[in-house]
Design an enzyme around this catalytic site. Structure first.
Site, mmCIF file in Angstrom:
data_model
loop_
_atom_site.group_PDB
_atom_site.id
_atom_site.type_symbol
_atom_site.label_atom_id
_atom_site.label_comp_id
_atom_site.label_asym_id
_atom_site.label_seq_id
_atom_site.Cartn_x
_atom_site.Cartn_y
_atom_site.Cartn_z
ATOM 1 N N LEU A 46 1.334 6.342 2.441
ATOM 2 C CA LEU A 46 1.750 6.073 0.970
ATOM 3 C C LEU A 46 1.663 4.662 0.919
ATOM 4 O O LEU A 46 2.187 3.943 1.735
ATOM 5 C CB LEU A 46 3.052 6.899 0.563
ATOM 6 C CG LEU A 46 3.094 8.124 -0.024
ATOM 7 C CD1 LEU A 46 4.827 8.543 -0.220
ATOM 8 C CD2 LEU A 46 2.478 8.652 -1.288
ATOM 9 N N ASP A 47 1.245 4.002 -0.146
ATOM 10 C CA ASP A 47 1.250 2.637 -0.547
ATOM 11 C C ASP A 47 2.680 2.166 -0.318
ATOM 12 O O ASP A 47 3.738 3.060 -0.826
ATOM 13 C CB ASP A 47 0.631 2.309 -1.705
ATOM 14 C CG ASP A 47 -0.899 2.505 -1.803
ATOM 15 O OD1 ASP A 47 -1.547 2.292 -0.571
ATOM 16 O OD2 ASP A 47 -1.461 2.559 -3.097
ATOM 17 N N PRO A 48 2.905 0.802 0.051
ATOM 18 C CA PRO A 48 4.387 0.529 -0.123
ATOM 19 C C PRO A 48 5.131 0.926 -1.366
ATOM 20 O O PRO A 48 6.294 1.049 -1.556
ATOM 21 C CB PRO A 48 4.440 -1.145 -0.035
ATOM 22 C CG PRO A 48 3.106 -1.153 1.215
ATOM 23 C CD PRO A 48 2.161 -0.046 0.336
ATOM 24 N N ALA A 50 4.729 3.091 -3.694
ATOM 25 C CA ALA A 50 4.919 4.443 -3.824
ATOM 26 C C ALA A 50 5.869 5.187 -3.350
ATOM 27 O O ALA A 50 6.525 4.512 -2.436
ATOM 28 C CB ALA A 50 3.426 5.209 -3.435
ATOM 29 N N ARG A 181 -4.938 5.252 -7.483
ATOM 30 C CA ARG A 181 -5.467 3.938 -8.285
ATOM 31 C C ARG A 181 -6.781 3.846 -8.837
ATOM 32 O O ARG A 181 -7.077 3.319 -9.628
ATOM 33 C CB ARG A 181 -5.156 2.656 -7.057
ATOM 34 C CG ARG A 181 -3.668 2.357 -6.894
ATOM 35 C CD ARG A 181 -3.669 1.310 -5.876
ATOM 36 N NE ARG A 181 -3.933 1.754 -4.641
ATOM 37 C CZ ARG A 181 -4.565 0.830 -3.788
ATOM 38 N NH1 ARG A 181 -4.660 -0.197 -3.998
ATOM 39 N NH2 ARG A 181 -4.897 1.278 -2.626
#
Length: 302
Positions: A46-48, A50, A181
């Protein structure tokens, strides 16, 4: 003489409800420390920025990570319309804006092109490797890349709410390798207004739900105590999409040695990938062939 591994030989899954502002790698390291585990990994970054499900595998459960990585996942996210950013989310710099805004009917119509088997170009700021380097490292250096499109299965994509003209909340269920995204970016382009992700939450991933995950505060409070193991979920949850067969005593002995062993299963076709248990414990994963399991992964839970 082999060096003894540090930590406990603990195996299973820990479901974290990841907060925003921390990397997936940092969460894995915290879980490994809190459980004093010898080995840890995760199923899907997961992106930071998120939030939501980050399933962390400990010990022998790391051998089941590919099955969770390949499983369907559900994301809920807010798209901000009218602006494109360098990172395709709110963390990046705005690079273009447009005044036009689509109505609800236009959004519903545009979503059809993003369902089923689609081709998706990863964001410039992503972990995709380009000639041995991560795309996000090159992007930070100002390098513009022509990233190749990748296949993605989108099972469901629908509008949850339209809070105002500039924002639309969506929910997507997709397979492995999806970039939310990219969905926001490409939807904005299709609508002619541009767009990026405002916020993102992974609601569930395979058998793991965010509402059943624990927060980092709970993890810290229980770290290295006996009570923390109540949050350790069984290894076999990582095998939920595979049929189960039962090993015979003789078959179990052979499977533990990594050789084909006799198993008992029903409605299993020749060549199916299955997992075998013995006396209630996961034993191996492999290919079913006429009453035998030919193992590809063996679990050491003794």
């Amino acid at each position: 003489m082999a060096r003894k591994k540090k930590g406990r030989a603990v195996s299973g899954w820990v479901v974290i409800d990841k907060p925003a502002g921390i990397t997936s790698t940092s969460v894995v390291n915290k879980v490994k420390w809190a459980f004093d585990a010898q080995k840890a990994g995760h199923a899907g970054t997961l992106d930071p920025a998120a939030t939501g499900v980050l399933a962390v595998a400990l010990g022998e459960a790391t051998k089941t990570v590919p099955y969770i990585t390949d499983a369907l996942k559900c994301y809920r996210f807010m798209v901000t319309l009218g602006a494109a950013t360098t990172t395709d989310d709110a963390e990046g710099e705005v690079i273009e804006t447009r005044d036009t805004r689509p109505d609800d009917a236009a959004i519903e119509a545009a979503l059809g092109a993003f369902r089923g088997n689609i081709q998706q170009v990863p964001p410039q700021y992503s972990a995709v490797k380009v000639e041995g380097e991560r795309a996000y490292d090159l992007a930070r250096e100002g390098v513009e890349m022509d990233l190749a499109a990748r296949p993605l299965w989108v099972e469901r994509l629908e509008v949850i709410s339209r809070t105002d003209a500039d924002h639309v909340e969506l929910e997507m269920v997709c397979g492995k390798g999806g970039y939310v995204r990219s969905i926001a970016r490409d939807l904005g382009q299709a609508l002619g207004c541009l767009g990026h992700v405002q916020w993102l939450r992974r609601v569930w991933s395979g058998p793991f739900d965010a509402d059943k995950g624990i927060g980092l505060e709970t993890l810290d409070a229980l770290a290295k105590s006996d009570a923390i193991d109540v949050h350790l979920q069984p290894l076999e949850l990582g095998l939920a999409d595979l049929p189960e067969v039962k090993a015979t005593p003789e078959g179990a002995a052979r499977l533990r040695n990594g050789t084909p062993g006799m198993v008992i299963g029903h409605d299993i076709a020749y060549g199916d990938e299955v997992w075998a248990s013995y006396q209630g414990k996961p034993l191996a994963v492999g290919s079913y062939r006429a009453g035998e399991l030919h193992p590809t992964r063996v679990f050491n839970l003794d």
